[in-house]
Design a protein around this motif. Structure first.
Motif, PDB file in Angstrom:
ATOM      1  N   ASN A   5       0.817  -1.202   0.000  1.00 41.46           N
ATOM      2  CA  ASN A   5       0.000   0.000   0.000  1.00 41.46           C
ATOM      3  C   ASN A   5       0.856   1.259   0.000  1.00 41.46           C
ATOM      4  OD1 ASN A   5      -2.342   1.462  -0.039  1.00 41.46           O
ATOM      5  ND2 ASN A   5      -2.642   1.382   2.171  1.00 41.46           N
ATOM      6  N   SER A   6       1.852   1.324   0.861  1.00 45.96           N
ATOM      7  CA  SER A   6       2.698   2.519   0.883  1.00 45.96           C
ATOM      8  C   SER A   6       3.527   2.639  -0.393  1.00 45.96           C
ATOM      9  CB  SER A   6       3.620   2.489   2.102  1.00 45.96           C
ATOM     10  OG  SER A   6       4.456   1.355   2.040  1.00 45.96           O
ATOM     11  N   GLU A   9       0.984   3.961  -3.049  1.00 46.32           N
ATOM     12  CA  GLU A   9       0.616   5.351  -2.832  1.00 46.32           C
ATOM     13  C   GLU A   9       1.821   6.284  -2.884  1.00 46.32           C
ATOM     14  OE1 GLU A   9      -1.531   5.628   0.806  1.00 46.32           O
ATOM     15  OE2 GLU A   9      -3.272   4.576   0.006  1.00 46.32           O
ATOM     16  N   LEU A  13       1.138   5.947  -7.636  1.00 53.40           N
ATOM     17  CA  LEU A  13       0.092   6.959  -7.774  1.00 53.40           C
ATOM     18  C   LEU A  13       0.661   8.317  -8.191  1.00 53.40           C
ATOM     19  CD1 LEU A  13      -2.946   7.162  -7.594  1.00 53.40           C
ATOM     20  CD2 LEU A  13      -2.705   7.819  -5.217  1.00 53.40           C
TER      21      LEU A  13
END
Length: 181
Positions: A5-6, A9, A13
């Protein structure tokens, strides 16, 4: 999912947003603002539609939040968050632009709108929402204000000893309780 996730993101992203913004027709945007014809025809209709959609999304989410008895400030923040254009809309626009469903002018205008919207929304939320004030009344409900805290600790491995001592130190016990270990 939490492991990546990190990474997603933090790297993918922003990379997606940057590469999408490189596809905008900056020459068209500069010429339109220099000539003064940026509110003609389809761009004016597009701007009006975006404004109406933003107000409609904000109003409906705000009214639903008020109807469910959410405080006024939190309802406004919820309305702003739900009305925000994000990377999903940018991805949709990019696919539509690459499949020639929308022209470069519309893609440029929508990309700039999403850029400004995603830039100003966090500032508005930060201005309206102060997390430190929300839990002020819970300050006396911490472990430090209790008169006595009894703990039972089970140590299965030597690795658990340091974690239990850290827990005891964090709850501010008397020094004699830590010395027993």
């Amino acid at each position: 999912m939490q492991r990546f996730n990190s990474f997603n993101e933090g790297i993918f992203l922003p990379l997606f947003g940057s590469l999408s913004m490189l596809k905008l027709d900056w020459k068209f945007l500069i010429e339109a603002f220099q000539n003064g014809n940026y509110f003609e025809g389809t761009l004016y209709e597009l701007f009006s539609l975006l404004f109406v959609l933003y107000v409609a999304k904000f109003t409906t989410s705000f009214l639903i939040a008020i109807a469910t008895k959410i405080p006024l400030r939190d309802s406004i923040i919820l309305g702003i968050i739900i009305s925000t254009k994000s990377s999903f809309e940018l991805a949709y626009l990019l696919i539509a632009f690459e499949n020639a469903k929308i022209c470069a002018a519309v893609f440029t205008f929508m990309g700039i709108y999403i850029l400004f919207n995603s830039f100003f929304t966090p500032m508005a939320i930060h201005f309206l929402y102060d997390r430190s004030k929300r839990f002020v009344s819970y300050g006396k409900r911490s472990l430090r204000h209790k008169t006595e805290l009894q703990t039972q600790v089970c140590i299965n491995k030597p690795d658990n000893i340091t974690a239990m001592i850290s827990l005891l130190r964090a709850t501010s016990p008397s020094k004699c309780a830590i010395n027993k270990f």
